[in-house]
Design an enzyme around this catalytic site. Sequence first.
Site, PDB file in Angstrom:
ATOM      1  N   GLU B  45      85.705  -0.505  22.573  1.00 23.27           N
ATOM      2  CA  GLU B  45      85.445   0.840  23.068  1.00 23.27           C
ATOM      3  C   GLU B  45      85.885   1.821  21.987  1.00 23.27           C
ATOM      4  OE1 GLU B  45      87.451   2.974  26.594  1.00 23.27           O
ATOM      5  OE2 GLU B  45      86.727   1.069  27.362  1.00 23.27           O
ATOM      6  N   ASP B  56      93.409  13.024  27.944  1.00 21.89           N
ATOM      7  CA  ASP B  56      94.230  12.115  27.165  1.00 21.89           C
ATOM      8  C   ASP B  56      95.662  12.594  26.985  1.00 21.89           C
ATOM      9  OD1 ASP B  56      92.569   9.831  26.325  1.00 21.89           O
ATOM     10  OD2 ASP B  56      91.269  11.426  25.567  1.00 21.89           O
TER      11      ASP B  56
END
Lengths: 393, 256
Positions: B45, B56
């Site tokens: 990924e 994040d």
Amino acid sequence: MKFEVDEFGYYGQFGGAFIPEMLYPNVEELRENYLNIIYTKSFQEDFHYLLKDYVGRPTPLYFASRLSERYNAKIYLKREDLCHTGAHKINNTIGQILLAKRLGKKKIIAETGAGQHGVATATVCALMGMECMVYMGKHDMERQRPNVERMRILGTKVIPALSGSMTLKDATNEAMRHWINNPTDTHYIIGSVVGPHPYPDIVARFQSVISEEIKKQLIEKEGNPFPDYVIACVGGGSNAAGAFYHYLNDEHVNLIGVEAAGKGIDSGDSAATTALGKPGVLHGSKTILMQTEDGQVVEPYSISAGLDYPGIGPMHAHLFDVGRVQFMSATDDEAMNAGIELSRTEGIIPAIETAHAVAMLGKMEFAKDDVVVINLSGRGDKDLETYIKWGKY
Amino acid sequence: MPLNKLFEAKKSNILSVYFTAGFPMLEDTIIIAKHLEDAGADIIEIGIPFSDPIADGPVIQESNNIALANGMTVKKLLAQVVEIRKEVSIPIILMGYINPVLQYGIERFCKEASTAGVNGLILPDMPMDEYQKTFRSLFDKHGLSNTFLISPTTSDARIKRIDDATTSFIYAVSSSSTTGAKSGFADEQLAYFAKLKAMNLKNPFLVGFGISNHQSFSKVCEYGAGAIVGSAFITILKNSKDLKTDIQLFVKSIVQ
């Protein structure tokens, strides 16, 4: 009303809710409930009671006679600077804290640039006895020290945002991350007409009291509610949204949004979003955004901490797109000069954000009977250090 | 290998490893992908770096900033994927925020990603309604699968809608949080995994966020088809003096 948000959360091609799934339940909860809550009788009673007795509304619409003489027009100042806490920001925080309480939320978070929204949020949290955390870029904390201390006195925890340029954009990122991590008991009070739907609409509705009052006050003073111009500064665009709101469909009223050109639009140090930006997605909505060719958000610059945001609210992006609002800009120098000029001609020291709107007087041509309303969104107390550093007075 | 083939062939203990393109050095993307396949990862990924990654935590934020400072762009990344595909056959997913993709042009992006050998996309800030309205036909046309996130606060009805709109796998975020390593799972997280398992979704689900070691990996594999590891791997990359050895040790330490 054709400039209103549609049922999908869009203003024309702008808006929407581009959020990670972790925020979906929070935003959906707001979306499903905000209109029902806001338009209940008890909410309206609480809201208007606090606006009147706590904030000090209606704020005066003051006829600036010396300024009018100088610029050969009838210039009115909508005195949002006289609101409790010194700016229009509190109109929204009063509304949102009442909304948060009715949603059963226990804690409040917010982002702030200049610190005005942070102070307004800290104030209503103290008023309602709710726990409050405000994210503020470290760089902004340094240049807006008094507001940091005001928030602390009010019992709010101020958390420095250390990422990126350490200004408003980064404080907003950090507040969103906090919300992702604390989804159930926390309400995020966004301070401008930005963010995922329904935030832009919520903030615009709470700020719309500004133009609602201007209409009434102009009937009293000029015999009709319609000025020729309404001028307001635009960072994210909350005071402009409020000042324009009830005039959007009165298309003979010219609406002027003023962005911060910083050191000049093409200088590389600017926050003039409509001049420099392209459509893109930031902070949950599709809007006009300053960005690189590769879609990275550009760090904006302005001498005023409240205007250096790389986007504008999606409603403004749409109003710009369809030409309903004309966007202009003022440089740091033009804004500072206008701030000094307003201080000397009317005895009002404006916030530097607000001074950008005042600076348009020198850039526009008016007919003698033109009625011009400038939204005087905030007072200059917080900016004394910037005025002193600038020094040319 | 298409994602569906992988999920047909392997029903459990699937390891998907996330890393940011162009980190720690611009050209490392290629070598890291190759080492990951060699070490036994099932899915790669690759993160498209963005200036404002709101979902994040600090570790991936920092890797995004470094990658951007290194000069990583969407265009360079797609060129790197072409190189990776010369040697790597496991599924490759690109994960990123929507704005860089929008600026590149959705159609152009889908076309070039597909040609380069990308199998699927994860765009966490692309809402399902937008996907259905604007993106789905392009994804389908170019044979790209789309993966949605779900979290412990996602309602059952919405999980079912997401399952219906999914063609490969669902990304189950382990807790209401941003990305980053955490220690252990609380009872309500395990209850959430168990609920997902019991829902008998038509797509498999991989659990991500907070998976950092063998213990957390094997725990979530009791419920789902596997797990996604990100921040813990980024930390290894950041401190690595020998990518090959460190990546092998890392993957081994997770799957054992």
